[in-house]
Design a protein around this motif. Structure first.
Motif, PDB file in Angstrom:
ATOM      1  N   GLU A   1      -3.081 -23.566 -45.758  1.00  0.00           N
ATOM      2  CA  GLU A   1      -3.799 -24.273 -44.717  1.00  0.00           C
ATOM      3  C   GLU A   1      -3.197 -25.660 -44.492  1.00  0.00           C
ATOM      4  OE1 GLU A   1      -7.952 -24.378 -45.516  1.00  0.00           O
ATOM      5  OE2 GLU A   1      -8.127 -22.209 -45.796  1.00  0.00           O
ATOM      6  N   SER A   2      -3.580 -26.279 -43.392  1.00  0.00           N
ATOM      7  CA  SER A   2      -3.083 -27.606 -43.052  1.00  0.00           C
ATOM      8  C   SER A   2      -3.458 -28.619 -44.138  1.00  0.00           C
ATOM      9  CB  SER A   2      -3.680 -28.047 -41.707  1.00  0.00           C
ATOM     10  OG  SER A   2      -3.264 -29.349 -41.381  1.00  0.00           O
ATOM     11  N   GLY A   3      -2.469 -29.415 -44.564  1.00  0.00           N
ATOM     12  CA  GLY A   3      -2.720 -30.449 -45.564  1.00  0.00           C
ATOM     13  C   GLY A   3      -2.568 -30.016 -46.998  1.00  0.00           C
ATOM     14  N   THR A   4      -2.166 -28.778 -47.258  1.00  0.00           N
ATOM     15  CA  THR A   4      -2.045 -28.302 -48.643  1.00  0.00           C
ATOM     16  C   THR A   4      -0.682 -28.595 -49.258  1.00  0.00           C
ATOM     17  OG1 THR A   4      -1.460 -26.106 -47.796  1.00  0.00           O
ATOM     18  CG2 THR A   4      -3.778 -26.495 -48.383  1.00  0.00           C
ATOM     19  N   GLY A   5       0.251 -29.175 -48.485  1.00  0.00           N
ATOM     20  CA  GLY A   5       1.530 -29.578 -49.062  1.00  0.00           C
ATOM     21  C   GLY A   5       2.664 -28.593 -48.847  1.00  0.00           C
ATOM     22  N   LYS A   6       2.633 -27.861 -47.737  1.00  0.00           N
ATOM     23  CA  LYS A   6       3.696 -26.879 -47.486  1.00  0.00           C
ATOM     24  C   LYS A   6       5.065 -27.543 -47.334  1.00  0.00           C
ATOM     25  CE  LYS A   6       1.602 -25.121 -43.881  1.00  0.00           C
ATOM     26  NZ  LYS A   6       0.334 -25.895 -43.967  1.00  0.00           N
ATOM     27  N   GLU A   7       5.086 -28.696 -46.657  1.00  0.00           N
ATOM     28  CA  GLU A   7       6.372 -29.367 -46.486  1.00  0.00           C
ATOM     29  C   GLU A   7       6.889 -29.930 -47.805  1.00  0.00           C
ATOM     30  OE1 GLU A   7       8.426 -32.863 -43.734  1.00  0.00           O
ATOM     31  OE2 GLU A   7       6.647 -31.811 -42.999  1.00  0.00           O
ATOM     32  N   LEU A   8       5.979 -30.387 -48.695  1.00  0.00           N
ATOM     33  CA  LEU A   8       6.400 -30.824 -50.025  1.00  0.00           C
ATOM     34  C   LEU A   8       7.075 -29.689 -50.788  1.00  0.00           C
ATOM     35  CD1 LEU A   8       3.475 -33.042 -51.394  1.00  0.00           C
ATOM     36  CD2 LEU A   8       5.846 -33.743 -51.034  1.00  0.00           C
TER      37      LEU A   8
ATOM     38  N   GLY B   1       7.823 -34.676 -56.765  1.00  0.00           N
ATOM     39  CA  GLY B   1       6.983 -35.560 -55.972  1.00  0.00           C
ATOM     40  C   GLY B   1       5.545 -35.106 -55.865  1.00  0.00           C
ATOM     41  N   MET B   2       5.205 -34.027 -56.546  1.00  0.00           N
ATOM     42  CA  MET B   2       3.831 -33.514 -56.546  1.00  0.00           C
ATOM     43  C   MET B   2       3.130 -33.916 -57.838  1.00  0.00           C
ATOM     44  SD  MET B   2       4.319 -29.750 -54.823  1.00  0.00           S
ATOM     45  CE  MET B   2       6.011 -29.451 -55.348  1.00  0.00           C
TER      46      MET B   2
END
Length: 219
Positions: free
Chosen positions: A168-175, A138-139
Motif C-alpha cells: 500500500e501507499s507509504g509502506t516503503g516500496k521505493e526504499l 536505510g530502513m
C-alpha cells in the motif's frame, strides 16, 4: 558532573582531588581494587586513575583484573620514572591502560586525557532500544518481519530478473527498490525512479523503453 575513581594515596591524591574538583570532575577515592570496581558499577563511572609505584608489582594481578573487568571504564595510569624502570610494572601502561602520565602531573594534559577516555568509554554503552532501531538499507527495525525483508532483498538482488515490490501507499516500496539496486550487479549504474501512474497508458512503453522514429505521430 562527571565522576572519576582514584586509586592513590597521600599527597598525590590531595593534588588530584583539588585539580579535578576545580575542573568540574567529582573524584571518588579508594585504595582498594574491589571497592574501585564496585564504585564504577554503582556510581556509573566511566574513567579511573591508578597510581603506580615500586610497590605496585605486588598488585599486578589485581590491577589486571580491575582494568579488564570494569564495565565501560577506561583507566589511566600515573607513575614516576622509578616505577617504569621496574620490568614487572612497565608493561602495565602499555597493555592495560588507556593512557599513562609520568609524575609530576601535567594538569592540562591529564584533564584532556580524562575527557578523551570518558568519551571513549561511553561509546561502549548500549543506546536505548538500539537493537530494535538498527536496520539495513536505510530502513529501521530488527523485528522478525524486517529481518525476513532484509533476507528477501539480499536474495532477490542477486538474481537478474524483474522484481515486483507490492504494498500500500507509504509502506516503503521505493526504499525496497533502492535496497535491491544497492545489492544488485547494477549498483554502480543510475537508479531511476518513475511514477508510472502519471504516464498515459498508451505512452508508457515508449517512455520507458524508447521508440523508433515514425512509430507514431510526432515521434
Amino acid at each position: 558532573m562527571r565522576q572519576v575513581v582514584i586509586l592513590a594515596k597521600g599527597a598525590l591524591f590531595a593534588r588530584l582531588q583539588t585539580l579535578l574538583k576545580e575542573s568540574a570532575w567529582q573524584p571518588l577515592h579508594t585504595v582498594e581494587f574491589e571497592v574501585a570496581k564496585s564504585l564504577c558499577i554503582a556510581q556509573d563511572v566511566h574513567v579511573g586513575l591508578v597510581a603506580l609505584s615500586d610497590d605496585s608489582s605486588a598488585d599486578i594481578g589485581q590491577i589486571e583484573a580491575l582494568t579488564a573487568g570494569s564495565h565501560a571504564v577506561e583507566w589511566i595510569a600515573l607513575g614516576g620514572h622509578a616505577a617504569l624502570s621496574n620490568p614487572a610494572i612497565c608493561s602495565l601502561p602499555r597493555l592495560r591502560f588507556y593512557d599513562f602520565h609520568t609524575l609530576p602531573l601535567d594538569p592540562s594534559r591529564l584533564l584532556l586525557s580524562l575527557g578523551h577516555a570518558h568519551g571513549k568509554a561511553r561509546l561502549a554503552l548500549p543506546t536505548p532500544h538500539m537493537g530494535e532501531a538498527q536496520g539495513q538499507y536505510g530502513m529501521i527495525g530488527r523485528s522478525k518481519v524486517m529481518r525476513d525483508l532484509y533476507r528477501m532483498i539480499e536474495k532477490a538482488g542477486k538474481v537478474d530478473v524483474p522484481t515486483l515490490v507490492d504494498g500500500e501507499s507509504g509502506t516503503g516500496k521505493e526504499l525496497v527498490a533502492h535496497a535491491l539496486h544497492q545489492v544488485s550487479p547494477r549498483r554502480d549504474a543510475p537508479f531511476v525512479a518513475i511514477n508510472c501512474a502519471a504516464l498515459p497508458a498508451n505512452l508508457i512503453q515508449s517512455e520507458l523503453f524508447g521508440h523508433e522514429k515514425g512509430a507514431f505521430t510526432g515521434a
